[in-house]
Design an enzyme around this catalytic site. Structure first.
Site, short mmCIF file in Angstrom:
data_model
loop_
_atom_site.label_atom_id
_atom_site.label_comp_id
_atom_site.label_asym_id
_atom_site.label_seq_id
_atom_site.Cartn_x
_atom_site.Cartn_y
_atom_site.Cartn_z
CD1 TRP A 153 0.20 2.04 1.62
CD2 TRP A 153 1.74 1.39 0.03
NE1 TRP A 153 1.31 1.42 2.26
CE2 TRP A 153 2.34 1.18 1.11
CE3 TRP A 153 2.29 1.21 -1.10
CZ2 TRP A 153 3.41 0.66 1.36
CZ3 TRP A 153 3.65 0.51 -1.01
CH2 TRP A 153 4.08 0.35 0.36
CG ASN B 285 -2.08 -0.70 -7.78
OD1 ASN B 285 -1.11 -0.20 -6.91
ND2 ASN B 285 -2.40 -2.00 -7.65
CD GLU C 39 6.52 -14.03 10.82
OE1 GLU C 39 7.01 -13.37 9.99
OE2 GLU C 39 5.10 -13.62 10.95
CE LYS D 140 2.85 -11.64 11.23
NZ LYS D 140 3.73 -11.31 10.05
CD GLU E 176 4.36 -7.26 9.30
OE1 GLU E 176 4.28 -8.42 9.85
OE2 GLU E 176 3.90 -7.18 8.13
CE LYS F 282 -2.45 -9.88 3.41
NZ LYS F 282 -1.83 -10.63 4.59
#
Ligand code: BG6
Length: 590
Positions: free
Chosen positions: A72, A96, A461, A465, A468, A585
């Site tokens: 990422w 990482n 929220e 969402k 996202e 994540k």
């Protein structure tokens, strides 16, 4: 965040590493690569794009040692050359984390003749290990990581040495134990169904992994003992079942997330009670969706315990030199328990003398090692990048924490209300048809979510969402603020979604609906308050009916509604709701 996996053993490393990389995809990535060793020779395959891209290159690869990486991007754009592994001489590394001092190290290494191929910070680690290598890879890694500032979970291999040397600092890493084979990975899901026994490495640990065994050392290469634990990730639970996406599967698991979190709380109630005795101020902190749960936790503590409470994003909290004072408690909320800002906020609170409570879905995460008390969210592994069932589990956990702070018996009337929620969540998941509203959102120029008090916390929220997973611009707003700004944005191309679950505030929010509609805006209302739909039936375009419940527990069902709207809109637009572009994540780097 990146993901890394390593294998040393009797089976073909190419198969094991490829499967592991597929398991690590959920962490979010833009490139993937691997390095394999057989007979002392290393082959490196790395490509921008999906893990599947590697498959065609692995058909003829057989190896007894392998390391893999999903990247990422942090430093250097997504490209083949910036993908990991990175090599220097006979050393090959996957990493990482963030090497904060990579520029000065790179400059020095180049002046010493090192030839850098990529724009990444991670490549510095390969060159440093190569520079320190004097015949023992473990010693070279131990020396090299001493030069690194920032965070790392890395694995190194060297042509001719049949082992993997791994090291971790402020970036998660576990080892896995097999029979004639051993593993290393960023997390337990990567090894689900592959090995049953794992060990969580601690900051500063260096692990030497061979087919025959694992040795773990501290930074001075003294052997250390770490607990061997069962791998909590079970492969059967990681499949999609009959769902097209993990986001839908995990929304359907919301009822058991609430139910199992409630059950798990009984095991920690006494410890929490004693840890919180004398607490007179509470700070909730987290990132992203976890922060939205924090907003609800704040309202619970203020309402039930009548104790001053605040909610802060961890990224803000940790840099504002916060005042703690005696009697302060900090609730750090994090699905992964590895988000850098949240972990560091917890570390800061601990150093500041506050009681630290971790509310997390990952019970072996870094956050749990910092906290005084860990309140488990029992949502099960959450694969979709966008949090859903972990959020509702967090809300349930915070509800019980607030009851405990208030000195209430969690088996009392409020606790009994929570016992009813799994059934009501199930009803919401099964009865809400967000298709028509999603259709409207999919073509909107902007989508706004509005609510008051706890409904506002769910409004933000809902907006996150939708952004996202569908990439549609919008905002979550206190309904009372509409006329102070957002109203200027309202026209026929916008959709405003109102959440109304508090009868005492319904009339106020209904006024806001009228303000939007009278300016040509589309409006939808999510409610379980009697009379709202009747009064607005000629105004709002869409209604979503929620199961009736106590207003404080309404986020457990209204969140399902807004998350379903986001999911359906994303699918309608052809997005991948499980792996949204640019997102990870958990952001384990700063
Ligand atoms: C983001 C995730 O990277 O991090 C969000 O995409 C999540 O879903 C946020 O809410 C915080 O993650 P965590 O693990 O600390 O709850």
């Amino acid at each position: 965040m990146c993901g890394i996996i390593g294998y040393a053993g009797k089976n073909n490393a190419a198969d094991v590493v490829y499967k592991g990389l597929k398991r690590l995809e959920y962490r979010g990535y833009d490139s993937a690569g691997a390095a394999f060793m057989l007979g002392g020779k290393i082959t490196v395959i790395k490509k921008e794009g999906k893990v599947e891209t590697l498959a065609q290159y692995l058909n003829n690869v057989s190896a007894d040692i392998g390391i893999g990486h999903t990247r990422w991007a942090t430093h250097g754009k997504p490209s083949d050359i910036n993908a990991h592994p990175h090599s220097a001489g006979a050393i090959t590394v996957v990493h990482n984390g963030i090497i904060e001092n990579y520029s000065e190290l790179k400059e020095r290494l180049i002046s010493d003749g090192a030839d850098f191929l990529s724009d990444t910070d991670s490549e510095v680690a390969a060159h440093l290990i190569n520079e320190f290598y004097k015949g023992d890879l473990t010693a070279a890694v131990a020396q090299a990581v001493k030069m690194l500032k920032g965070s790392y979970a890395l694995m190194a291999i060297r042509a001719g040495e049949s082992k993997i040397v791994a090291a971790r600092y402020k970036s998660p890493l576990i080892v896995g134990y097999g029979n004639g084979e051993n593993f290393c990975a960023s997390d337990e899901p990567a090894l689900a169904g592959i090995c049953e026994k794992v060990c969580v490495l601690e900051d500063g640990d260096i692990a030497e992994i061979t087919a025959d065994g694992v040795n773990i050392y501290n930074g001075n290469l003294q052997l250390v003992i770490r607990s061997v634990l069962p791998n909590l990730a079970v492969s059967e639970s990681l499949g999609l079942g009959d769902c097209p996406h993990y986001m839908l599967k995990e929304l359907r698991e919301v009822p058991q997330s609430v139910q199992f979190t409630h059950k798990a709380f009984y095991g920690v109630e006494e410890k929490l009670k004693s840890a919180l005795s004398g607490v007179n101020r509470v700070i909730f902190t987290g990132c992203g969706t976890a922060y939205h749960a924090a907003l609800i936790g704040k309202r619970y503590v203020e309402s039930f315990a009548r104790i001053p409470a605040e909610a802060e994003t961890a990224g803000e909290f940790r840099y504002k030199n916060p005042v703690f004072g005696a009697g302060a408690a900090v609730f750090a909320i994090s699905q992964s328990g590895e988000t850098a800002d949240t972990v560091e906020a917890a570390r800061l609170a601990k150093a500041g003398g506050a009681k630290v409570v971790a509310v997390t879905n990952c019970l072996r995460s870094e956050l749990t090692r910092i906290a005084d008390v860990v309140v488990p969210v029992a949502a099960g592994v959450e694969i979709c990048v966008a949090a859903t069932k972990s959020y509702t589990g967090q809300v349930a956990a915070l509800y019980l924490c607030a009851l405990t702070l208030a000195g209430e018996d969690i088996g009392g009337w409020r606790g009994k209300l929570l016992l009813k929620m799994p059934e009501l969540c199930k009803k919401a998941v099964e009865s809400i048809d967000a298709g028509a509203l999603a259709q409207l959102c999919a073509s909107a120029r902007g989508v706004y979510f509005l609510g008051r008090d706890i409904d506002y916390a769910v409004a933000v929220e809902g907006s996150l969402k939708l952004k996202e997973v569908s990439y549609i611009a919008g905002e979550g707003y206190p309904a009372g603020e509409l006329k102070h700004g957002t109203l200027a944005l309202i026209d026929g191309k916008t959709v405003s979604i109102f959440i109304i679950t508090d009868g005492g505030l319904a009339g106020k929010t209904e006024n806001a609906v009228e303000q939007v509609v009278s300016r040509g805006g589309k409006a939808a209302v999510i409610t379980n308050v009697d009379g709202v739909e009747e009064r607005l039936k000629d105004k709002a375009d869409y209604f979503i009916k929620l199961p009736e419940c106590d207003k404080y527990l309404s986020p457990l069902v209204s969140a399902v509604a807004v998350q379903l709207i986001a999911y359906r809109t994303a699918v309608m637009l052809g997005r991948d709701p499980d792996k949204p572009r640019n997102l990870a994540k958990s952001v384990t780097v700063e």
